[in-house]
Write a protein that holds these residues in place. Sequence first.
Motif, PDB file in Angstrom:
ATOM      1  N   PRO A  87     -58.389 -14.518 -53.038  1.00 31.16           N
ATOM      2  CA  PRO A  87     -57.465 -15.437 -52.359  1.00 31.16           C
ATOM      3  C   PRO A  87     -56.031 -14.936 -52.434  1.00 31.16           C
ATOM      4  N   GLY A  88     -55.319 -15.039 -51.325  1.00 35.29           N
ATOM      5  CA  GLY A  88     -53.936 -14.598 -51.283  1.00 35.29           C
ATOM      6  C   GLY A  88     -53.749 -13.113 -51.067  1.00 35.29           C
ATOM      7  N   SER A  89     -54.819 -12.382 -50.813  1.00 35.42           N
ATOM      8  CA  SER A  89     -54.714 -10.938 -50.622  1.00 35.42           C
ATOM      9  C   SER A  89     -54.598 -10.609 -49.144  1.00 35.42           C
ATOM     10  N   ALA A  90     -54.015  -9.444 -48.864  1.00 33.51           N
ATOM     11  CA  ALA A  90     -53.872  -8.943 -47.505  1.00 33.51           C
ATOM     12  C   ALA A  90     -54.671  -7.652 -47.379  1.00 33.51           C
ATOM     13  N   ILE A  91     -55.578  -7.599 -46.412  1.00 32.08           N
ATOM     14  CA  ILE A  91     -56.476  -6.464 -46.216  1.00 32.08           C
ATOM     15  C   ILE A  91     -56.186  -5.853 -44.859  1.00 32.08           C
ATOM     16  N   LEU A  92     -55.993  -4.539 -44.830  1.00 37.48           N
ATOM     17  CA  LEU A  92     -55.788  -3.804 -43.588  1.00 37.48           C
ATOM     18  C   LEU A  92     -57.009  -2.943 -43.332  1.00 37.48           C
ATOM     19  N   MET A  93     -57.653  -3.149 -42.192  1.00 40.31           N
ATOM     20  CA  MET A  93     -58.868  -2.410 -41.850  1.00 40.31           C
ATOM     21  C   MET A  93     -58.619  -1.593 -40.591  1.00 40.31           C
ATOM     22  N   GLY A  94     -58.827  -0.275 -40.706  1.00 37.73           N
ATOM     23  CA  GLY A  94     -58.659   0.615 -39.572  1.00 37.73           C
ATOM     24  C   GLY A  94     -59.950   1.318 -39.240  1.00 37.73           C
ATOM     25  N   GLY A  95     -60.017   1.875 -38.043  1.00 36.37           N
ATOM     26  CA  GLY A  95     -61.212   2.583 -37.603  1.00 36.37           C
ATOM     27  C   GLY A  95     -61.105   2.955 -36.140  1.00 36.37           C
ATOM     28  N   ASP A  96     -61.934   3.891 -35.719  1.00 38.37           N
ATOM     29  CA  ASP A  96     -61.921   4.338 -34.327  1.00 38.37           C
ATOM     30  C   ASP A  96     -62.296   3.193 -33.393  1.00 38.37           C
ATOM     31  N   PRO A  97     -61.852   3.249 -32.147  1.00 37.22           N
ATOM     32  CA  PRO A  97     -62.241   2.207 -31.180  1.00 37.22           C
ATOM     33  C   PRO A  97     -63.749   2.160 -30.997  1.00 37.22           C
ATOM     34  N   HIS A 215     -55.005  -0.349 -35.453  1.00 37.65           N
ATOM     35  CA  HIS A 215     -55.409   0.753 -34.607  1.00 37.65           C
ATOM     36  C   HIS A 215     -55.248   2.070 -35.373  1.00 37.65           C
ATOM     37  N   VAL A 216     -55.886   3.111 -34.888  1.00 38.53           N
ATOM     38  CA  VAL A 216     -55.772   4.430 -35.502  1.00 38.53           C
ATOM     39  C   VAL A 216     -55.263   5.423 -34.467  1.00 38.53           C
ATOM     40  N   THR A 217     -54.658   6.501 -34.962  1.00 36.16           N
ATOM     41  CA  THR A 217     -54.179   7.566 -34.097  1.00 36.16           C
ATOM     42  C   THR A 217     -55.324   8.527 -33.793  1.00 36.16           C
ATOM     43  N   LYS A 218     -55.020   9.560 -33.018  1.00 36.17           N
ATOM     44  CA  LYS A 218     -56.060  10.534 -32.679  1.00 36.17           C
ATOM     45  C   LYS A 218     -56.473  11.346 -33.898  1.00 36.17           C
ATOM     46  N   ASP A 219     -55.637  11.376 -34.941  1.00 39.78           N
ATOM     47  CA  ASP A 219     -55.997  12.065 -36.177  1.00 39.78           C
ATOM     48  C   ASP A 219     -56.830  11.204 -37.119  1.00 39.78           C
TER      49      ASP A 219
END
Length: 458
Positions: A87-97, A215-219
Amino acid sequence: MAKPKRRYVCQACGGVSSRWQGQCPDCGEWNTLAEDTPQTVFSSKHDLSSGGRPILFTPLDAPGELPKRRASGFAEFDRALGGGLVPGSAILMGGDPGIGKSTLLLQASAHIAMAGGSVVYVSGEEAAGQVRLRAERLGLSKAPIQLASATSVRDILTTLGMMEAPTLLVIDSIQTMHSDTIEGAPGTVSQVRGCAFELIRYAKENDVTLVLVGHVTKDGTIAGPRVLEHMVDVVMAFEGERSHQYRILRSLKNRFGPVDEIGVFAMEGAGLAEVGNPSMLFLSGRDEEMAGSAVFAAMEGTRPVLVEIQALIVRLQSGATPRRAVVGWDSGRMAMLLAVLEARCGLNFSSAEVYLNVAGGYRLADPAADLAVAAALISALGDKPLPKNAVWFGEVSLAGEIRPVSHSSIRQRESAKLGFGRAIGPAGGTNGESSPKGIQFTGLTMLPNLVDRILTDA
């Protein structure tokens, strides 16, 4: 506001003058007047030593109830998080489209909502009807999730302030959010940073688990300012190849748990399904002994995973420049390993094309893969199949030494569980521990010993 007046003070008598003069009018001394800088408007406006409200300190050793993690409904998701949602945490999830980020979060949100938690899912890329259509395809249409399609952070926070704070808040994605107090289009550095700050502040103040899709970059790196990764508590990467069924959820940063844990999923018609034993997934199809194939006992956090490494050597008849192609491993590390095999073991790869592949599209970062890759390369070069019931692990130095690696007993235990009877690794790599029952361990000290063992075995 009036411009502050300048004054000049005599360094001899202390007399004050409104303008500079060569001679002090009070004491008559020459060249003693110096400008005295008054308190500027900037310092008076930015004096932060007063005017604020006092904050409450909590002693670290004071007894109190710690935040309880909440299960997401996916054991693999909870494993990558370190035990569940805090609770109270911030999660950042990235990945290819198209890799399955929104699918995973929608399934996890449905599990939490059907378990009694309140979930708010805000989509900035899809309309609410489109999210409902995807939920119906996944069989989650009856989950009590509050859906919204919005991009204004002011509207989102105003609406959340009028209702009870939810258990889970999903923002898909942070690059589509914008704040009317910041200039710039959505997705710019200032907008992403400002919107994330306001959402994280709301989550911290109300004990809401916040998940931001990035979102993610091309790298393959998460797009936007790098400070975004510093602002959140957990950074996760959802990896995989579209041509393969599996997906890997990898934790890159975690303030509440280990960072090298992974969760393995398989993309099916009804969404993402958990893979309890990923070793069976990456080792499928190994029916016959084949030259250039070695099984590596890898470690991902606390989880052992067995993967197959495949090597192919193609001799060139002409003087063409040979190719070096690597899939799933570091190409620079393979070049270093080839150089060690040539310099220390006398093998010749200069006139041959070398291809290396990690089966199943898996990506290796464990340095203990050196020995397995070397075994596959030597086997392919000499056209000698490796023992089918053997696993390989160990780090190779530039001097050709085979160095010990961590968790040797855990690697062997997982190998024995899957029916492997032999393990080849660094001598002394067990740290004095006996090998698990049902597996025979062979220790090597130098890389030439490995070459002799492979090429001389019938």
